[in-house]
Design an enzyme around this catalytic site. Structure first.
Site, PDB file in Angstrom:
ATOM      1  CE  LYS A  86      -1.996  -0.532   3.824  1.00 54.16           C
ATOM      2  NZ  LYS A  86      -1.900  -2.116   4.228  1.00 54.16           N
TER       3      LYS A  86
ATOM      4  NE  ARG B  10      -3.528  -0.879  10.136  1.00 51.48           N
ATOM      5  CZ  ARG B  10      -2.640   0.051   9.338  1.00 51.48           C
ATOM      6  NH1 ARG B  10      -2.348   0.921   9.236  1.00 51.48           N
ATOM      7  NH2 ARG B  10      -1.871  -1.130   8.952  1.00 51.48           N
TER       8      ARG B  10
ATOM      9  NE  ARG C 223       7.416  -3.406   5.289  1.00 52.80           N
ATOM     10  CZ  ARG C 223       5.657  -3.210   5.649  1.00 52.80           C
ATOM     11  NH1 ARG C 223       5.309  -2.935   4.256  1.00 52.80           N
ATOM     12  NH2 ARG C 223       5.204  -2.898   6.379  1.00 52.80           N
TER      13      ARG C 223
ATOM     14  NE  ARG D 288       6.729  -0.641   9.561  1.00 50.06           N
ATOM     15  CZ  ARG D 288       6.071  -0.928   8.754  1.00 50.06           C
ATOM     16  NH1 ARG D 288       5.775   0.049   8.062  1.00 50.06           N
ATOM     17  NH2 ARG D 288       4.644  -1.292   9.935  1.00 50.06           N
TER      18      ARG D 288
ATOM     19  NE  ARG E 185       2.017  -4.700  11.224  1.00 47.73           N
ATOM     20  CZ  ARG E 185       2.957  -4.569  10.189  1.00 47.73           C
ATOM     21  NH1 ARG E 185       4.196  -4.812  10.345  1.00 47.73           N
ATOM     22  NH2 ARG E 185       3.012  -3.203   9.713  1.00 47.73           N
TER      23      ARG E 185
HETATM   24  P1  AMP Z   1       1.094   0.536   8.940  1.00 47.89           P
HETATM   25  O1  AMP Z   1       2.380   1.077   8.408  1.00 47.89           O
HETATM   26  O2  AMP Z   1       0.361   1.434   8.184  1.00 47.89           O
HETATM   27  O3  AMP Z   1       1.479  -0.533   9.090  1.00 47.89           O
HETATM   28  O4  AMP Z   1       0.769   0.912  10.375  1.00 47.89           O
HETATM   29  C1  AMP Z   1       2.173   0.327  11.161  1.00 47.89           C
HETATM   30  C2  AMP Z   1       1.428   0.080  12.578  1.00 47.89           C
HETATM   31  O5  AMP Z   1       0.509   2.421  13.341  1.00 47.89           O
HETATM   32  C3  AMP Z   1       0.038  -0.617  12.972  1.00 47.89           C
HETATM   33  O6  AMP Z   1       0.538  -1.936  13.267  1.00 47.89           O
HETATM   34  C4  AMP Z   1      -0.948   0.151  13.841  1.00 47.89           C
HETATM   35  O7  AMP Z   1      -0.070  -0.037  14.757  1.00 47.89           O
HETATM   36  C5  AMP Z   1      -0.069   0.994  13.528  1.00 47.89           C
HETATM   37  N1  AMP Z   1      -1.936   2.064  12.680  1.00 47.89           N
HETATM   38  C6  AMP Z   1      -1.731   2.780  11.624  1.00 47.89           C
HETATM   39  N2  AMP Z   1      -2.579   2.987  11.484  1.00 47.89           N
HETATM   40  C7  AMP Z   1      -3.071   2.654  11.476  1.00 47.89           C
HETATM   41  C8  AMP Z   1      -5.288   2.820  12.168  1.00 47.89           C
HETATM   42  N3  AMP Z   1      -5.620   3.293  11.325  1.00 47.89           N
HETATM   43  N4  AMP Z   1      -5.975   2.118  13.171  1.00 47.89           N
HETATM   44  C9  AMP Z   1      -5.143   1.962  14.205  1.00 47.89           C
HETATM   45  N5  AMP Z   1      -3.206   1.515  13.936  1.00 47.89           N
HETATM   46  C10 AMP Z   1      -3.142   2.463  12.535  1.00 47.89           C
END
Ligand code: AMP
Length: 210
Positions: free
Chosen positions: A13, A88, A123, A156, A167
């Site tokens: 994404k 989410r 990654r 990460r 996740r």
């Molecule tokens: P991402 O980089 O989008 O995979 O986000 C990394 C982490 O940030 C996720 O595993 C969540 O812990 C948190 N996070 C990001 N966006 C959201 C969201 N919309 N709602 C809740 N937690 C989020």
């Protein structure tokens, strides 16, 4: 164009959002990147979010909703944007709807858990600008260094295999139902994952009809 990008963690994404954002000339609003920046600079949001993120859990809805609403109110969002990683949960989707924002499309990148698990180990991410690479399918020009800003790339913490597993479970439980939410509203479009970043972009552009 106001677009939501859906898909499991590691679906690409972030990478596709950046490509589409540049192509369409609109900003990418990545809640993950905003949260990582907040954690790094020890803001109140960052302090609250860190333990959830480290565990691969979702940060509480009210934190995300407030942060996103603030960001979408900034002038650069007036001409459209791509939301990457938000909503989410159904509560977040409803909160977005309550703001009166009309989305053009919710695009879901379709990819299996097995493909995700395989690709997450390769990654690499930029801790400074958020750019994402893959050692095989999307390597930086110089190994370990961000093309965009020259910072050293990292794996990460939440890309560790155990955390990825959690996740993915969280994705299936909390986020996947959003496909139905947007399908009911006639906004859902799906793009199947295919090998190669450019090939995925091509599938997405075809799906969007642009
Ligand atoms: P991402 O980089 O989008 O995979 O986000 C990394 C982490 O940030 C996720 O595993 C969540 O812990 C948190 N996070 C990001 N966006 C959201 C969201 N919309 N709602 C809740 N937690 C989020």
């Amino acid at each position: 164009m106001k677009m939501i990008l859906l898909g499991p963690p590691g679906a690409g994404k972030g990478t596709q959002a950046e490509i589409l954002g540049r192509r369409l000339g609109i900003p990418v609003i990545s809640t993950g990147n905003m949260l990582r920046a907040a954690v790094k600079s020890l803001t109140p949001v960052g302090l609250k979010a860190k333990s959830y993120m480290d565990a691969g859990e979702l940060v509480p809805d009210e934190v995300i909703i407030e942060m996103t609403n603030e960001r979408l109110g900034e002038p650069d969002c007036a001409g459209g944007y791509i939301l990457d990683g938000m909503p989410r949960t159904l509560a977040q989707a409803r909160a977005l709807e309550e703001t009166g924002v009309e989305f053009d499309v919710a695009l879901s990148i379709e990819i299996t858990d097995a493909e995700i698990a395989a690709r997450m180990t390769g990654r690499r991410s930029c801790p400074d600008c958020g750019a994402v690479y893959h050692v095989e399918s999307n390597p930086p020009k110089s190994a370990g260094v961000c093309d965009e800003c020259g910072s050293e790339l990292v794996t990460r913490g939440d890309d560790k295999p155990e955390t990825v597993k959690n996740r993915l479970a969280v994705y299936h439980r909390e986020t996947e139902p959003l496909k139905e939410f947007y399908r009911e509203r006639g906004k859902l479009k799906t793009a199947d994952n295919v090998p190669g970043v450019e090939a995925v972009t091509a599938v997405i552009l075809r799906t969007l009809g642009i």
